[in-house]
Design an enzyme around this catalytic site. Structure first.
Site, PDB file in Angstrom:
ATOM      1  N   THR A   1       0.947  -1.122   0.130  1.00 30.25           N
ATOM      2  CA  THR A   1      -0.039  -0.063   0.018  1.00 30.25           C
ATOM      3  C   THR A   1       0.947   1.281   0.045  1.00 30.25           C
ATOM      4  O   THR A   1       0.619   2.094  -0.836  1.00 30.25           O
ATOM      5  CB  THR A   1      -1.082   0.085   1.020  1.00 30.25           C
ATOM      6  OG1 THR A   1      -1.798  -1.117   1.029  1.00 30.25           O
ATOM      7  CG2 THR A   1      -1.936   1.208   1.184  1.00 30.25           C
ATOM      8  N   VAL A   2       1.847   1.225   0.961  1.00 27.80           N
ATOM      9  CA  VAL A   2       2.711   2.530   0.910  1.00 27.80           C
ATOM     10  C   VAL A   2       3.648   2.702  -0.228  1.00 27.80           C
ATOM     11  O   VAL A   2       3.854   3.726  -0.822  1.00 27.80           O
ATOM     12  CB  VAL A   2       3.565   2.341   2.291  1.00 27.80           C
ATOM     13  CG1 VAL A   2       4.507   3.769   2.250  1.00 27.80           C
ATOM     14  CG2 VAL A   2       2.701   2.495   3.479  1.00 27.80           C
TER      15      VAL A   2
ATOM     16  N   GLU B   1      11.132   9.091   8.999  1.00 30.58           N
ATOM     17  CA  GLU B   1      10.138  10.105   9.578  1.00 30.58           C
ATOM     18  C   GLU B   1       8.910   9.012   9.661  1.00 30.58           C
ATOM     19  O   GLU B   1       8.213   9.092  10.543  1.00 30.58           O
ATOM     20  CB  GLU B   1       9.816  11.099   8.617  1.00 30.58           C
ATOM     21  CG  GLU B   1       8.763  11.973   8.907  1.00 30.58           C
ATOM     22  CD  GLU B   1       9.159  12.715  10.477  1.00 30.58           C
ATOM     23  OE1 GLU B   1       8.610  12.437  11.571  1.00 30.58           O
ATOM     24  OE2 GLU B   1      10.163  13.340  10.304  1.00 30.58           O
TER      25      GLU B   1
ATOM     26  N   VAL C   1       7.586   6.345  12.653  1.00 35.91           N
ATOM     27  CA  VAL C   1       6.821   6.726  14.044  1.00 35.91           C
ATOM     28  C   VAL C   1       5.820   7.811  13.583  1.00 35.91           C
ATOM     29  O   VAL C   1       5.811   8.973  13.020  1.00 35.91           O
ATOM     30  CB  VAL C   1       7.811   7.614  14.915  1.00 35.91           C
ATOM     31  CG1 VAL C   1       7.068   7.826  16.266  1.00 35.91           C
ATOM     32  CG2 VAL C   1       8.865   6.361  15.236  1.00 35.91           C
TER      33      VAL C   1
ATOM     34  N   ILE D   1       2.925  12.371  10.710  1.00 37.88           N
ATOM     35  CA  ILE D   1       3.316  13.481  11.819  1.00 37.88           C
ATOM     36  C   ILE D   1       4.879  13.763  11.764  1.00 37.88           C
ATOM     37  O   ILE D   1       5.544  12.681  11.849  1.00 37.88           O
ATOM     38  CB  ILE D   1       2.698  13.077  13.156  1.00 37.88           C
ATOM     39  CG1 ILE D   1       1.216  13.184  13.324  1.00 37.88           C
ATOM     40  CG2 ILE D   1       3.227  14.343  14.096  1.00 37.88           C
ATOM     41  CD1 ILE D   1       0.846  12.614  14.467  1.00 37.88           C
TER      42      ILE D   1
ATOM     43  N   GLY E   1      -9.863  -3.098   7.749  1.00 38.95           N
ATOM     44  CA  GLY E   1      -8.106  -2.996   7.295  1.00 38.95           C
ATOM     45  C   GLY E   1      -7.550  -2.071   8.307  1.00 38.95           C
ATOM     46  O   GLY E   1      -6.305  -1.921   8.281  1.00 38.95           O
TER      47      GLY E   1
ATOM     48  N   GLU F   1      -4.655  -6.084  11.805  1.00 39.42           N
ATOM     49  CA  GLU F   1      -4.218  -7.114  10.875  1.00 39.42           C
ATOM     50  C   GLU F   1      -5.160  -8.348  11.214  1.00 39.42           C
ATOM     51  O   GLU F   1      -5.866  -8.508  12.437  1.00 39.42           O
ATOM     52  CB  GLU F   1      -2.820  -7.420  11.463  1.00 39.42           C
ATOM     53  CG  GLU F   1      -1.912  -6.406  11.001  1.00 39.42           C
ATOM     54  CD  GLU F   1      -1.721  -6.191   9.352  1.00 39.42           C
ATOM     55  OE1 GLU F   1      -1.973  -6.946   8.662  1.00 39.42           O
ATOM     56  OE2 GLU F   1      -1.207  -4.969   9.143  1.00 39.42           O
TER      57      GLU F   1
ATOM     58  N   ASP G   1       3.469  -2.497  19.039  1.00 36.55           N
ATOM     59  CA  ASP G   1       3.928  -1.351  18.035  1.00 36.55           C
ATOM     60  C   ASP G   1       4.253  -0.129  18.719  1.00 36.55           C
ATOM     61  O   ASP G   1       5.170   0.595  18.298  1.00 36.55           O
ATOM     62  CB  ASP G   1       2.504  -1.229  17.135  1.00 36.55           C
ATOM     63  CG  ASP G   1       2.736  -0.174  16.010  1.00 36.55           C
ATOM     64  OD1 ASP G   1       3.407  -0.591  15.106  1.00 36.55           O
ATOM     65  OD2 ASP G   1       2.234   0.712  16.331  1.00 36.55           O
TER      66      ASP G   1
ATOM     67  N   LYS H   1       7.822   2.507  18.483  1.00 37.30           N
ATOM     68  CA  LYS H   1       7.987   3.933  18.335  1.00 37.30           C
ATOM     69  C   LYS H   1       8.456   4.725  19.388  1.00 37.30           C
ATOM     70  O   LYS H   1       9.273   5.585  19.225  1.00 37.30           O
ATOM     71  CB  LYS H   1       6.336   4.246  17.819  1.00 37.30           C
ATOM     72  CG  LYS H   1       6.093   3.602  16.778  1.00 37.30           C
ATOM     73  CD  LYS H   1       4.516   3.730  16.320  1.00 37.30           C
ATOM     74  CE  LYS H   1       4.020   3.129  15.157  1.00 37.30           C
ATOM     75  NZ  LYS H   1       2.539   2.989  14.957  1.00 37.30           N
TER      76      LYS H   1
END
Length: 436
Positions: free
Chosen positions: A14-15, A131, A134, A138, A189, A192, A203, A207
């Protein structure tokens, strides 16, 4: 105009697909703002035949990220594969060893190997930008690495996982159970198929560990974080919090104390009128407290293809704007070799105290026993409320305590003593209160 910046992208999920699309659609605009063109030279992904809705004609395809990092004629290696080890780690190491700049969105990789990779990058004169690792879109990494230079950061905290924030928001607004909200998050979505990494707090912990290093100059220590997820939060907790003037959020918090650095991830009650209590859904928020600026709060999309791709693109643009021989910003805010050893603090007192929910047998002396156990541990109670869960004589009772500021150790001892009294009918619920 300077020569183009040649990039290779490993991972076309996706990214990665969003990044390719943006780079192609805005190539002219980026060339003007960056002072040179950004050209996609190579890509790598598991399935060549998959239709990703992007044009890959004329772009060299590599079967593995490692092969691309080692052989491609590129200036920047973009790692969007994911995972703390394996292909992602091998490829990033290979790219840095060649002196290539690296952009990654991989917080797990940085949490585990960040100091080693930063050292390698600095030894090779390469940039390692992250960047997107995290809080999605932002720009908190840039703020800590560059914008807050000269400030002494004392505390950093925030909502750093959109999955958990979505679930807690939906539980409150619709009165649904944790399980029902998790299923909905999976359907949309946001979560997961195996959501454990998100809902158990891992997660957020990864971060937070990265932010802690940037804020305080210590080596990354993701394994030294006090960790609680949201799986035990019930609709009853959500309702009780609202009645007391609070909202429950999963926060990551890091702060400097006299005994060291305190890192913790756990469900937290925050006042309803606080800014961070208004951050709903998959949105993230990060607050930084420092001596010169004061408090900086950044809110924005924490996940999703476009939000993450935007952060990755920002890192690529920074590299495109940089010039050979220019002084580079250290990967982790200061040279990797000058990072201090991490010293874990004892869990200290928390302003605002604790929320404790106890489900007890309906019998004489329970109230007095609870009050005694609290007093024995020097815990001062702000309020104590008793509710009958079912309006039937002898049915279990719910007792809700709100304490004044006290020590973590004192709370644990008091709760353990109460459990030993044998009048509890279920596990106690303990949630910290933060006066954000």
């Amino acid at each position: 105009m300077a020569d183009s910046l040649r990039i290779g992208i490993a991972g076309l999920g996706t990214v990665g697909a969003s990044l390719v699309r943006i780079l192609q659609q805005r190539s002219n605009e980026l060339a003007i703002t960056c002072g040179r063109a950004i050209e996609i030279i190579a890509v790598s992904a598991r399935d060549r035949s998959r239709d990703r809705g992007i044009d890959l004609a004329g772009i060299t395809w590599f079967d593995t990220p490692e092969q691309m990092a080692s052989e491609a004629d590129i200036d920047v290696f973009v790692e969007l594969v994911g995972g703390a080890s394996g292909q992602a780690e091998n490829a990033v190491r290979a790219a840095l060893a060649r002196g290539l700049h690296v952009v990654t969105a991989n917080k797990a990789l940085l949490a585990k190997h960040g100091v080693e990779l930063a050292t390698l990058a600095e030894d090779k004169g390469a940039l390692l930008n992250f960047e997107a690792a995290v809080a999605g879109g932002i720009p908190v990494i840039k703020a800590l690495r560059e914008s807050l230079t000269g400030n002494h950061v004392s505390r950093i905290y925030g909502i750093m996982n959109g999955t958990c924030n979505y679930i807690l928001t939906k539980m409150e607004k619709e009165g649904l159970s944790f399980e029902a909200c998790l299923k909905e998050a999976q359907r949309l979505g946001y979560a997961e198929a195996d959501p454990a990494f998100d809902i158990e707090g891992n997660d957020t912990a990864h971060k937070l560990a990265i932010l802690t290093t940037l804020a305080f100059g210590n080596k990354i220590s993701a394994d030294d974080i006090y960790l609680e997820g949201i799986t035990n939060i019930s609709s009853e907790d959500i309702q009780a919090a609202a009645e007391l003037g609070y909202r429950i959020k999963l926060l990551g918090v890091a702060q400097v104390t006299e005994s060291g650095i305190e890192q913790r991830v756990h469900p937290t009650m925050v006042p309803l009128d606080s800014v961070i209590a208004q951050v709903d859904g998959v949105t993230n928020a990060v607050a930084i407290e420092s001596d010169i600026l004061g408090e900086l709060l950044m809110v924005g999309p924490g996940a999703g293809g476009n939000a993450t791709a935007s952060a990755v693109l920002g890192d690529i643009a920074d590299i495109a704007k940089s010039r050979p021989g220019a002084q580079q910003v250290p990967v982790l805010g200061r040279p990797a070799k000058s990072l201090t050893e991490y010293r874990r603090a004892k869990m200290k007192s928390h302003e605002g105290g604790y929320f404790i929910r106890l489900t007890v047998k309906d019998q004489a002396g329970v109230f007095a026993s609870i009050a005694t156990r609290m007093a024995e541990n020097n815990i001062s109670l702000e309020s104590i409320v008793q509710r009958q869960r079912v309006h039937v004589e002898g049915a279990p009772q719910t007792i809700i305590l709100v304490t004044h500021a006290t020590m973590e150790d004192a709370i644990r001892k008091a709760v353990k003593a109460i459990k030993n009294e044998k009048y509890l009918v279920s596990e106690p619920q303990v949630i910290r209160i933060e006066r954000t």
